[in-house]
Write an enzyme that holds these catalytic residues in place. Structure first.
Site, PDB file in Angstrom:
ATOM      1  N   LYS A   1      -6.487   6.646   3.607  1.00 41.82           N
ATOM      2  CA  LYS A   1      -6.090   5.638   4.594  1.00 41.82           C
ATOM      3  C   LYS A   1      -6.307   6.249   5.972  1.00 41.82           C
ATOM      4  O   LYS A   1      -5.540   7.089   6.420  1.00 41.82           O
ATOM      5  CB  LYS A   1      -4.617   5.257   4.425  1.00 41.82           C
ATOM      6  CG  LYS A   1      -4.160   4.178   5.420  1.00 41.82           C
ATOM      7  CD  LYS A   1      -2.669   3.946   5.325  1.00 41.82           C
ATOM      8  CE  LYS A   1      -2.227   2.857   6.309  1.00 41.82           C
ATOM      9  NZ  LYS A   1      -0.762   2.692   6.327  1.00 41.82           N
TER      10      LYS A   1
ATOM     11  N   SER B   1       1.418  -1.376   4.917  1.00 49.08           N
ATOM     12  CA  SER B   1       0.003  -1.535   5.197  1.00 49.08           C
ATOM     13  C   SER B   1      -0.900  -0.660   4.327  1.00 49.08           C
ATOM     14  O   SER B   1      -2.115  -0.798   4.357  1.00 49.08           O
ATOM     15  CB  SER B   1      -0.273  -1.220   6.669  1.00 49.08           C
ATOM     16  OG  SER B   1       0.063   0.133   6.966  1.00 49.08           O
TER      17      SER B   1
ATOM     18  N   SER C   1       5.402   1.487   5.141  1.00 47.68           N
ATOM     19  CA  SER C   1       4.026   1.182   4.749  1.00 47.68           C
ATOM     20  C   SER C   1       3.513   1.988   3.577  1.00 47.68           C
ATOM     21  O   SER C   1       2.477   1.654   3.022  1.00 47.68           O
ATOM     22  CB  SER C   1       3.086   1.378   5.945  1.00 47.68           C
ATOM     23  OG  SER C   1       3.357   0.443   6.955  1.00 47.68           O
TER      24      SER C   1
END
Length: 395
Positions: A87, A139, A163
């Site tokens: 990520k 996220s 997240s």
């Protein structure tokens, strides 16, 4: 954890990160073969999941060859040949130095989408591996989906309000948020911390050792004392995720993994939402946020003087559809600890009536990541629903 059939579609579950590294170091596998198999799984399965926004096939295979050469040269690599989803690019260099092979960028919300709801992969919206009509959470959406589906054993994440922990809960994997400031973060507010998603506590421990150095497991003796709070004093969890969290706690207690303080000891924190929003809003007055932070810090300091762990449901509700959560905040039980900086972990707690996982949230004192990992490791046999397969609609 060895290679075992997942029971559907001819796919096999990948080795754990620890298992991959041991096999590559021992000469039983080559990193290039492990990565080639991983890329094949991604090609076959990610057209459904959309968990990757980019897949770096050529560079991943080239990096795997570098790992094989380093191992052949006698270098000991703690994560030799381990495929990892990424990520962003932050914090990847230490993993590569330890032998990891980044295979692609995991999906995150795209422009104009709600950051807390879903990700956008190369072919479309990221879906929950347990039900395609449900979000994996955000996220770190693609990271959680990729790990849950067995595409990679590890994926990096960042956690600014939950997240890492929210998608971990809704995808049925482990998600660790480190103590804020323990690892570098580009977040100007200081609310976001680096984290990781994994299918096993052993893999969490391996990641943590690479990122922060060796740590001592908690000394043997009495189980850590925990306080359970259903709502932190302000959230309103739905009955089902709360009941599943309580049931998971009961299993931990029966197994002797934690000891509970009598009753649901009141944990009356101030709702961190307005303070969190103020810190994220350029030009907002930070003084009220400072007052909330100070009040909660004092209450949490007092709590961790008398207990080792604070337990809650990870989320106040189950995974919602792709139209969003409505007027509810999925991070109601997580973002207080971005404001306070405490390390926290989401542990699979079981499945709701809809077939989707929910999580149990463990919070420890600053710098006590090793306690969270130790409890997660001990909990694996006590929580039979942890990271099970097969994943229904991928069969």
């Amino acid at each position: 954890m060895g290679t075992t059939a997942d029971g559907g579609g001819g796919e096999e579950a990948p080795l754990s990160a620890v298992g991959v590294a041991g096999a590559v170091r021992g000469g039983e596998s080559r990193a290039v073969d492990v990565v080639r198999e991983t890329l094949g799984r991604i090609r076959r399965m990610d057209s459904v999941l959309h968990s990757f926004s980019e897949v770096w096939e050529e560079t991943a295979l080239a990096q795997a060859r570098v790992v094989d050469a380093r191992v052949a040269g006698g270098e000991w690599l703690p994560l030799a040949g381990v495929p990892v989803g990424v990520k962003g690019r932050y914090g990847v260099e230490p993993l590569v130095a330890a032998g990891c092979v980044p295979v692609g960028a995991t999906a995150v919300p795209g422009p104009g989408t709600a950051w807390q709801t879903w990700g956008l992969g190369a072919r479309g919206r990221t879906v929950n591996p347990w039900r395609a009509d449900r979000t994996p959470g955000g996220s770190s959406a693609g990271a959680a989906a990729a790990v849950a589906a067995g595409l990679v054993p590890l994926a990096t994440g960042s956690d600014g309000a939950g997240s890492v922990r929210i998608p971990a809960a809704w995808c049925g994997v482990l998600g660790l948020k480190t103590t804020n400031g323990l690892l570098p973060s580009p977040d100007r507010t200081g609310l976001a911390a680096q984290g990781v998603l994994a299918r096993s506590a052993g893999d969490l421990a391996a990641w943590l050792r690479v990122r922060v150095g060796e740590f001592a497991d908690p000394a043997a003796g009495s189980a850590p004392l925990a306080v359970f709070s259903p709502d932190l004093g302000f959230a309103r969890p739905d009955p089902e995720p709360l009941a599943l969290a309580r049931a998971a706690v009961a299993r931990l207690v029966r197994a002797g993994i934690v000891r509970m303080a009598a009753g649901d000891a009141g944990v009356g924190l101030v709702d961190p939402g307005p303070a969190w929003m103020a810190l994220r809003t350029p030009g907002a007055d930070p003084r009220e946020a400072g007052r909330v932070r100070e009040a909660n810090d004092l209450r949490l300091a007092a709590l961790f003087e008398r207990a080792d762990l604070l337990l809650t449901p990870t989320t106040p509700h189950a995974a919602h559809g792709h139209d969003g959560p409505g007027d509810r905040y999925s991070m109601a039980l997580t973002w207080a600890f971005n404001l306070s900086g405490h390390p926290a972990l989401s542990l699979p707690a079981g499945f709701g009536a809809d077939g989707c996982p929910v999580g149990l949230h463990l919070v420890a004192a600053h710098g006590r990541e090793e306690l969270l990992v130790a409890v997660a490791r001990a909990a694996e046999p006590a929580l039979p629903d942890m990271c099970p397969g097969p994943l229904p609609f991928l069969i």
